[in-house]
Every structure is written in C-alpha cells, then in structure tokens.
Design a protein around this motif. Structure first.
Motif, PDB file in Angstrom:
ATOM      1  N   THR A  42       0.830  -1.210   0.000  1.00 35.14           N
ATOM      2  CA  THR A  42       0.000   0.000   0.000  1.00 35.14           C
ATOM      3  C   THR A  42       0.858   1.251   0.000  1.00 35.14           C
ATOM      4  O   THR A  42       0.595   2.210  -0.732  1.00 35.14           O
ATOM      5  CB  THR A  42      -0.945   0.002   1.218  1.00 35.14           C
ATOM      6  N   ASN A  43       1.911   1.257   0.820  1.00 40.04           N
ATOM      7  CA  ASN A  43       2.802   2.412   0.872  1.00 40.04           C
ATOM      8  C   ASN A  43       3.516   2.634  -0.462  1.00 40.04           C
ATOM      9  O   ASN A  43       3.677   3.772  -0.897  1.00 40.04           O
ATOM     10  CB  ASN A  43       3.832   2.237   1.988  1.00 40.04           C
ATOM     11  N   VAL A  44       3.934   1.567  -1.099  1.00 42.63           N
ATOM     12  CA  VAL A  44       4.625   1.693  -2.383  1.00 42.63           C
ATOM     13  C   VAL A  44       3.683   2.266  -3.445  1.00 42.63           C
ATOM     14  O   VAL A  44       4.053   3.172  -4.197  1.00 42.63           O
ATOM     15  CB  VAL A  44       5.196   0.326  -2.830  1.00 42.63           C
ATOM     16  N   VAL A  45       2.452   1.776  -3.483  1.00 46.34           N
ATOM     17  CA  VAL A  45       1.485   2.259  -4.483  1.00 46.34           C
ATOM     18  C   VAL A  45       1.150   3.734  -4.253  1.00 46.34           C
ATOM     19  O   VAL A  45       1.156   4.539  -5.194  1.00 46.34           O
ATOM     20  CB  VAL A  45       0.213   1.387  -4.463  1.00 46.34           C
ATOM     21  N   HIS A  67      -7.516  13.589  -0.987  1.00 39.07           N
ATOM     22  CA  HIS A  67      -7.880  12.304  -0.398  1.00 39.07           C
ATOM     23  C   HIS A  67      -6.775  11.643   0.425  1.00 39.07           C
ATOM     24  O   HIS A  67      -7.042  10.645   1.105  1.00 39.07           O
ATOM     25  CB  HIS A  67      -8.330  11.338  -1.501  1.00 39.07           C
ATOM     26  N   PHE A  68      -5.553  12.146   0.384  1.00 40.66           N
ATOM     27  CA  PHE A  68      -4.464  11.486   1.112  1.00 40.66           C
ATOM     28  C   PHE A  68      -3.738  12.386   2.098  1.00 40.66           C
ATOM     29  O   PHE A  68      -2.667  12.048   2.573  1.00 40.66           O
ATOM     30  CB  PHE A  68      -3.462  10.878   0.121  1.00 40.66           C
ATOM     31  N   PRO A  79     -13.809  12.072   6.057  1.00 39.33           N
ATOM     32  CA  PRO A  79     -13.299  11.338   7.220  1.00 39.33           C
ATOM     33  C   PRO A  79     -12.344  10.196   6.857  1.00 39.33           C
ATOM     34  O   PRO A  79     -11.521   9.788   7.674  1.00 39.33           O
ATOM     35  CB  PRO A  79     -14.562  10.803   7.899  1.00 39.33           C
ATOM     36  N   HIS A  80     -12.412   9.704   5.625  1.00 40.41           N
ATOM     37  CA  HIS A  80     -11.518   8.619   5.212  1.00 40.41           C
ATOM     38  C   HIS A  80     -10.053   9.055   5.183  1.00 40.41           C
ATOM     39  O   HIS A  80      -9.164   8.200   5.177  1.00 40.41           O
ATOM     40  CB  HIS A  80     -11.941   8.071   3.843  1.00 40.41           C
ATOM     41  N   THR A  81      -9.804  10.354   5.195  1.00 36.51           N
ATOM     42  CA  THR A  81      -8.412  10.817   5.158  1.00 36.51           C
ATOM     43  C   THR A  81      -7.645  10.462   6.431  1.00 36.51           C
ATOM     44  O   THR A  81      -6.416  10.455   6.416  1.00 36.51           O
ATOM     45  CB  THR A  81      -8.331  12.334   4.922  1.00 36.51           C
ATOM     46  N   MET A  86      -2.298   7.906   6.623  1.00 37.68           N
ATOM     47  CA  MET A  86      -1.264   7.070   7.250  1.00 37.68           C
ATOM     48  C   MET A  86      -0.357   6.408   6.217  1.00 37.68           C
ATOM     49  O   MET A  86       0.772   6.048   6.523  1.00 37.68           O
ATOM     50  CB  MET A  86      -1.916   5.996   8.122  1.00 37.68           C
ATOM     51  N   PHE A  87      -0.857   6.222   5.017  1.00 35.15           N
ATOM     52  CA  PHE A  87      -0.075   5.573   3.967  1.00 35.15           C
ATOM     53  C   PHE A  87       0.497   6.580   2.980  1.00 35.15           C
ATOM     54  O   PHE A  87       1.046   6.200   1.961  1.00 35.15           O
ATOM     55  CB  PHE A  87      -0.948   4.564   3.218  1.00 35.15           C
TER      56      PHE A  87
END
Length: 107
Positions: A42-45, A67-68, A79-81, A86-87
């Motif tokens: 996930t972090n790489v993507v 969004h990130f 709220p999904h942020t 975190m990634f």
C-alpha cells in the motif's frame, strides 16, 4: 569459544560468567506476512501515485492532496483521510523511514 571470565583481584578468584544469548529472531510468515506485505504494498502504491501526480499536472496532485492528506477542516467532509493519510508519504525520507519501521518493529 570460551565464555568470558570475571576476575576479582582482591580475593584472587576467577569465575566464568554465563553468557546471555539473545533470542533467535524468526522471519515473519503466515498471516503476519500478509499484513506486513499489504502495508508495504500500500505504501509503495501511494508513494508512486504521489510521484505520478507531481509530474503529471495539477489535477492529479489536487486529487491526491484532497484524499491522502488530512486537516481539521477536511475531517468532517472527508473522514476517510484519517486512514489514507497514514499511507501517504510524499518525501522519500519519510517513505523509507516508515518502511524501515515496519520491517524492524513488526516482525
């Protein structure tokens, strides 16, 4: 291999000191490997998406920023942020620091 020796020069005694061996570190496997692999993947993507967005225009960069990343103002509407931020690592230092943390601490 000889164990270390402790010498007391006052009493003129010598005794062997037992070694404390560190526990063997096992490499991750099974469900733990799936979780760690998922975190790293996930972090790489997401890091790749940031690099793509930086090179390919304002629209994709604004989408990633929306969004990130998180802030107090965006928290109510997005709220999904809390999870996606975190990634999200835009700088290589933080990306590799987080990956190092995962590899060292999680197993």
């Amino acid at each position: 291999f000889q164990p270390p020796i402790e010498m007391n020069l006052v009493n003129r005694t010598v005794r062997k000191v037992p070694l404390i061996k560190p526990p063997k570190r096992n490499f991750i496997s099974g469900k733990e490997a799936t979780v760690v692999g998922g975190l790293i993947g996930t972090n790489v993507v997401v890091f790749g998406c940031w690099k793509y967005a930086e090179e390919n225009g304002r629209r994709s960069y604004d989408l990633m920023r929306l969004h990130f990343t998180t802030s107090r103002n965006k928290l109510l509407t997005y709220p999904h942020t809390l999870l996606t931020s975190m990634f999200s690592h835009q700088v290589r230092f933080f990306f590799f620091a987080f990956l190092s943390f995962i590899v060292i601490v999680l197993p």
